[in-house]
Write a protein that holds these residues in place. Structure first.
Motif: not given
Lengths: 239, 252
Positions: A150-153
């Motif tokens: 999620q953080i990466r997106s």
């Protein structure tokens, strides 16, 4: 036995018809017996709140039947849906194990059977059953991984269509059935709720659905969704 | 990369002050400590080398027994972001090792580091054999999950730099010391590193610190940070959360 909310309650884990590969269901006989002695089986109607964001953890909730939505409240009081949990998942795990406040609010979206385990009992159970504890560690590692996905997106911008396609694909991997026409699943959320999940309006969600229908990618009747062309959905997310 | 034997560093890990997690391993069984000791391989890394890389298949866990390391993430097509700085005594690569998913971040040494490496298979069998160790590891993981959710606002590009900086400072407060004037803590990072953490420039970080000082929210002397007005700092972090409605969570 006739039960409320149209659910057959299953009391015993050992001869449970719902048993799956997930989590505690396939513990050894000993482990399962110990688990049975501390769990409380409860049936909840639709719309019941299991726990609220910011509460001190009372214990964990294992979802046997039905689905539960997890949401957070933003500072201005709007509800944002994080995800929908499927049977076999255990809710409130990280808060209970690490003794931190619940991170989200859990609310049933359909009648549910839930095994509740009190915090003290659960922690003792984990200390006594290495096998169960190992599974908890695995489950938490997976949750940790999801948080990073999620953080990466976060930094990337996606169109509403891309986000909807991503969501549908995610549901395909969850509680769905393969049929001749395609992957069949039941929508747990209304268009309004899906809109809150992907951060757009209800109108946009309805428009995107009819767009996908027009392209023969999906077939939608009532709350039954059939994904006819999974590859097309994947292509949308890869754009 | 050279290898050397040492003793005592596992003990150090279990007793280390830098484990904010309230000495999670404090009353670990002596057998477990011994098992750890027997399994680990000591590896020395010079400054600026890579311990493991994001996306690699997990080989095992790394106990940082000496030195500091940057944990960095590179989103597709974006500049690298520092997730956090791992301090002496931390265990790295834990969740990837257990779940079998690729490492979530890249670990790069900031100083020369001494690292105890434990192979994945060895580590997993230790967890299976020692429920108490496994339980502590689970607690540590639960805590990391909560921490990573708290880190979400730092990645939200709709948030102004001052709000992200406020979030970051608030996340350090737990490790600070309560005084009459306010919470006192040592700034663990340079402005440059903070900039790479919240995705902005060094100049913007310095400017935001200046603004906080002018508003009497903080006092900065060398590397010592004194938080004079905690409530105000919280409102800086929150007021912007309202305007962006946690949009980070929308990027499903």
């Amino acid at each position: 036995m006739r039960s409320p909310h149209g659910l057959e309650a299953v009391e015993s884990c050992q001869d449970c018809v719902l048993r799956s590969e997930s989590f505690f269901c396939n513990l050894s006989k000993d482990g399962l017996q110990a688990f049975e002695s501390i769990k409380l089986t409860t049936l909840y109607p639709k719309g019941a709140v299991l726990f609220v964001e910011g509460q001190t953890p009372r214990g964990v909730y294992m979802l046997c039947q039905g689905r539960v939505k997890l949401s957070v409240c933003s500072a201005d009081g709007k509800m944002l849906i994080l995800r929908v949990s499927e049977p076999g998942e255990i809710l409130g795990l990280s808060a209970t194990v690490s003794d931190l406040l619940y991170k989200a609010t859990a609310e049933t979206v359909e009648p549910c059977q839930i095994n509740f385990i009190r915090k003290d009992d659960f922690l003792r159970f984990l200390r006594e059953h290495g096998e169960a504890c190992f599974r908890v560690a695995q489950h938490l590692s997976q949750n940790y991984h999801t948080a990073y996905v999620q953080i990466r997106s976060l930094g990337l911008s996606h169109s509403a269509m891309e986000k909807l396609a991503r969501l549908l694909l995610d549901w395909c991997n969850g509680n769905s059935r393969n049929t001749e026409q395609g992957i069949r699943l039941k929508l747990a959320l209304t268009h309004e709720e899906i809109a809150r999940m992907i951060g757009t309006s209800r109108e946009t969600v309805s428009r995107l659905f009819s767009d996908l229908k027009g392209r023969q990618t999906i077939y939608l009747k009532g709350s039954t969704l059939i994904v006819r062309d999974r590859a097309a959905l994947e292509a949308i997310t890869n754009d | 990369m050279s290898r050397a034997r040492d003793s005592g560093s596992v003990e150090y890990f279990f007793n280390s002050q830098s484990l904010r997690e309230d000495q999670l391993f404090q009353d670990m069984l002596p057998e477990a400590v011994k098992a750890f000791e027997a399994m680990k391989q000591i590896v020395l890394y010079p400054e600026g080398s890579m311990i493991f890389a994001e996306g690699q298949r997990p080989r095992g866990v790394y106990l940082l027994s000496q030195g500091r390391a940057n944990l960095v993430m590179r989103p597709k097509g974006k500049r690298a972001r520092i997730i956090r700085i791992a301090e002496q005594g931390e265990m790295l690569g834990l969740s990837a090792t257990i779940s079998g998913e690729p490492y979530e971040v890249t670990a790069e040494t900031l100083t020369p580091c001494q690292v105890g490496f434990i192979k994945r298979d060895d580590f997993l069998s230790l967890l299976r054999e020692q429920p108490e160790t496994c339980f502590r590891v689970a607690q540590l993981l639960g805590q990391s999950i909560h921490e990573s959710y708290e880190r979400f606002p730092l990645f939200d590009k709709t948030l102004p730099a001052s709000a992200k900086l406020a979030h970051l400072i608030l996340s350090w407060c737990a490790g600070g010391e309560e005084t009459d004037e306010g919470i006192r803590l040592r700034l663990p990072l340079t402005h440059e590193q903070i900039a790479r953490m919240i995705g902005t420039s060094r100049e913007t970080v310095t400017r935001a610190f200046g603004e906080f000082r002018r508003k009497q929210i903080i006092q900065l002397e060398g590397a010592t940070l004194l938080i004079l007005n905690l409530a105000e700092l919280e409102s800086v972090a929150k007021s912007c959360q309202r305007s962006q409605k946690l949009s980070c969570l929308r990027n499903f």
